[in-house]
Write an enzyme that holds these catalytic residues in place. Structure first.
Site, PDB file in Angstrom:
ATOM      1  N   THR A 176     -51.284  -8.444 -27.752  1.00 49.55           N
ATOM      2  CA  THR A 176     -50.454  -7.262 -28.007  1.00 49.55           C
ATOM      3  C   THR A 176     -49.313  -7.730 -28.884  1.00 49.55           C
ATOM      4  OG1 THR A 176     -49.182  -5.592 -26.870  1.00 49.55           O
ATOM      5  CG2 THR A 176     -49.326  -7.709 -25.721  1.00 49.55           C
ATOM      6  N   GLU A 319     -51.101  -4.726 -21.328  1.00 48.54           N
ATOM      7  CA  GLU A 319     -50.631  -5.389 -20.158  1.00 48.54           C
ATOM      8  C   GLU A 319     -51.283  -4.909 -18.871  1.00 48.54           C
ATOM      9  OE1 GLU A 319     -48.874  -4.874 -22.691  1.00 48.54           O
ATOM     10  OE2 GLU A 319     -47.335  -6.293 -23.119  1.00 48.54           O
TER      11      GLU A 319
HETATM   12  P1  AMP Z   1     -50.622  -0.777 -26.222  1.00 47.06           P
HETATM   13  O1  AMP Z   1     -50.331  -2.049 -25.252  1.00 47.06           O
HETATM   14  O2  AMP Z   1     -50.571  -0.977 -27.593  1.00 47.06           O
HETATM   15  O3  AMP Z   1     -51.497   0.030 -25.733  1.00 47.06           O
HETATM   16  O4  AMP Z   1     -49.434   0.090 -26.132  1.00 47.06           O
HETATM   17  C1  AMP Z   1     -48.687   0.481 -24.916  1.00 47.06           C
HETATM   18  C2  AMP Z   1     -47.556   1.534 -24.992  1.00 47.06           C
HETATM   19  O5  AMP Z   1     -48.085   2.748 -25.620  1.00 47.06           O
HETATM   20  C3  AMP Z   1     -46.908   1.985 -23.863  1.00 47.06           C
HETATM   21  O6  AMP Z   1     -46.021   0.925 -23.396  1.00 47.06           O
HETATM   22  C4  AMP Z   1     -46.231   3.160 -24.064  1.00 47.06           C
HETATM   23  O7  AMP Z   1     -45.089   2.882 -25.145  1.00 47.06           O
HETATM   24  C5  AMP Z   1     -47.196   3.875 -25.366  1.00 47.06           C
HETATM   25  N1  AMP Z   1     -48.154   4.837 -24.507  1.00 47.06           N
HETATM   26  C6  AMP Z   1     -49.411   4.616 -24.379  1.00 47.06           C
HETATM   27  N2  AMP Z   1     -49.978   5.800 -23.754  1.00 47.06           N
HETATM   28  C7  AMP Z   1     -49.057   6.784 -23.834  1.00 47.06           C
HETATM   29  C8  AMP Z   1     -49.071   8.141 -23.601  1.00 47.06           C
HETATM   30  N3  AMP Z   1     -49.960   8.783 -22.836  1.00 47.06           N
HETATM   31  N4  AMP Z   1     -47.681   8.507 -23.735  1.00 47.06           N
HETATM   32  C9  AMP Z   1     -46.468   8.051 -24.472  1.00 47.06           C
HETATM   33  N5  AMP Z   1     -46.711   6.827 -24.546  1.00 47.06           N
HETATM   34  C10 AMP Z   1     -47.648   6.075 -24.356  1.00 47.06           C
END
Ligand code: AMP
Length: 544
Positions: A176, A319
């Site tokens: 990530t 994570e």
């Molecule tokens: P990733 O590890 O790249 O999947 O990113 C995770 C981050 O994406 C989370 O900490 C949030 O900030 C954002 N995120 C994921 N799903 C949502 C959602 N449904 N609404 C708002 N933010 C989200």
């Protein structure tokens, strides 16, 4: 003790064994990048996975070693997951949309031994091969030559017994990219993956069963494709994969294969809507669409719901394996009016069993679940990270296992969580992250640039795109073209800012950090002129 239960390690190969035995004839369909379609089934996936396991052993791959993929969604990629994990290896899915420096760092940090890749990413492989220090074997998923996937597994029959061991052994590695520093690896274990899959198939989660026909648009390199390859085997789902993300292809596949379930980031549904508006076509059989990765816009949720589709709005992170929360109809759903239902789906849903959430203030005090008190969102549970891969700094959780997500949220009295902001400054373009800090650092490496700030501004298609604010060095007349030229060599093309504005100064905090909140506020109504022409992440990745 008078009695007891049997030992049964929760290991991923049990999933594929189960799928082969109980759902062997359930199909796995792939639409390949060259426009051809192939069909196999869970029995075929299992057989080829065992052949791959034998092939990997013949290459000298040992237990615990990493086998990387650089690939879109297709049946051979699924085989690679089960074959690698089944022989005791760790499958490492690399995101081809990252830029070169990160791709080099990640593969070297993971000490990948083998790279299985799509022909579309051949330019990346050719470019970075000299810098990848640990990869000894390169295998192309979709070519015919001696280095192809089919040639690799051809000599083997598949008479292989999966490696046994502890459920706490690792099975998968996903990186990530945060706001600062190098990408971090999240190491999933057999046990965490199996328990996550058990939670995921439940009706209140992804509602997967042997009746489901699922087309996961979420790529296998994004947070383990949200666990779907594991959950699908557990439930005997028919998978329909597309190695290209073209809405015309997706819509045809959905109708021809009678797809009932799909999952993806918000951007993919925006493209689908444009296609539907232009052609009058629509997916006819969809029942449940899961949206996550960034907040699903209200209009999108409403449109899907008006089509009679249930929307599961999910929140999670690499994570968290990644399911943290997901919405599903509550007990009083039928009594709610349509507007109230949409309001609820706009929030990020509730935790499945196993996961616990809390919101704390800056002093770490837990906030009430009143739908008003916002704070830092923390999470813990059996499929939540404890420590990043090879991280010398130790655990990334507190003494009670709470992991701080970096998101800001409220929890409503009914347990529904709502993301209100994020403490990070990353720019989310089409569900993928652009690090504002790295973009700024790259810009500040350009002659004549004194300071730069990158912020995400609203974009009709990609949700957010980067706007770069630049302060020129005194006496410099550096212009937009020069900065763009410089950035091209330092960041992925889809990271390039949509616009660059020159300003006299930038606001700072007391400790000299850029005051991003003030900048976001100042440019919150800023309209980018680029519209649909903004860099298309997948097309860019395919071009390398
Ligand atoms: P990733 O590890 O790249 O999947 O990113 C995770 C981050 O994406 C989370 O900490 C949030 O900030 C954002 N995120 C994921 N799903 C949502 C959602 N449904 N609404 C708002 N933010 C989200």
């Amino acid at each position: 003790m008078l009695g007891g239960m049997q030992d049964f390690e929760l290991r991923v190969p049990r999933l594929i064994e189960h799928a082969e035995r109980e759902h062997g004839q359930r199909e796995i369909v792939t639409w390949w990048a060259d426009g051809t379609t192939t069909r196999t089934n869970w029995a075929g996936i299992g057989r080829d996975a065992r052949r791959l396991a034998q092939a990997l052993e013949s290459l000298g791959i040992r237990r615990g070693e990493r086998v990387a993929t650089l690939a879109m969604n297709h049946s051979r990629h699924l085989v690679a997951w089960y074959g690698t994990i089944g022989m005791g290896g760790v499958i490492h899915t690399i995101n081809p949309r990252l830029f070169d420096e990160q791709l080099v760092y990640i593969a070297n940090h993971a000490e990948d031994k083998v790279l299985l890749y799509d022909k579309a990413f051949q330019p990346i492989v050719d470019r970075l091969r000299p810098q990848w220090t640990s990869i000894a074997h390169y295998v192309c998923f979709d070519s015919d030559g001696p280095d192809s996937f089919e040639a690799l597994i051809a000599p083997f029959e598949g008479d292989y017994r999966w490696v046994e061991g502890s459920e706490r052994e690792p099975c998968m590695l996903c990186y990530t990219s945060g706001t600062t520093g190098n990408p971090k690896g999240v190491l999933y274990e057999h046990r965490s993956s199996v328990i996550h899959a058990m939670a995921e198939i439940a009706p209140a989660c992804f509602d997967l069963s042997a009746q489901a026909v699922a087309l996961p648009i979420v790529p296998m390199f994004h947070a383990a494709a949200w666990g779907l390859p594991f959950a699908g085997a557990m439930a005997g789902v028919k998978f329909v994969y597309s190695a290209v993300n073209d809405p015309a292809v997706l819509c045809s596949l959905m109708n021809e294969e009678k797809v009932t379930h799909s999952a993806g980031v918000p951007t993919v549904w925006l493209s689908m809507f444009q296609y539907m508006d232009a052609t009058g076509r629509k997916p006819e059989h969809l029942r449940l669409v899961t949206i996550g990765g960034s907040a699903a816009p209200r209009a999108m949720i409403e449109r899907l719901m008006r089509m009679g589709i249930r929307v599961g709005h999910a929140w999670g992170m690499t994570e968290t394996s990644p399911i943290g929360t997901i919405g599903s109809p509550p007990a009083d759903w039928a009594e709610m009016d349509f507007g109230g239902q949409v309001d609820l789906v706009c929030k990020q849903g509730r935790v499945p069993f196993g996961v616990e959430l809390r919101v704390v203030d800056d002093e770490g005090r837990e906030q009430p679940r009143d739908g008003k008190s916002s704070g830092r969102l923390q999470i813990r549970g059996p499929w939540i990270i404890k420590r990043y891969f090879q991280d010398e700094q130790g655990d990334c959780v507190d003494e009670e296992n709470w992991f701080d997500t970096g998101d800001v949220a409220v929890i409503h009295p009914c347990g529904t969580m709502q993301i209100t902001d994020r403490s990070k400054d990353v720019i989310k373009s089409g569900g993928e992250w652009i690090s504002s800090v790295e973009l700024e650092n790259a810009a500040m490496g350009c002659a004549g640039v004194a300071e730069a700030a990158a912020i995400g501004v609203q974009h009709p298609k990609w949700a957010e795109r980067p706007l770069l604010l630049v302060v020129r060095k005194e006496g410099s007349d550096v212009d937009e073209a020069a900065i763009r030229d410089h950035l091209k060599d330092h960041v992925a093309r889809w990271w390039l800012p949509d616009e660059i504005l020159f300003v006299d100064s930038l606001p700072h905090t007391a400790t000299g950090k850029l005051l991003k909140t003030a900048l976001r506020e100042r440019y919150k109504d800023y309209r980018l002129e680029t519209g649909d022409d903004a860099a298309q992440p997948i097309a860019e990745a395919a071009q390398g």
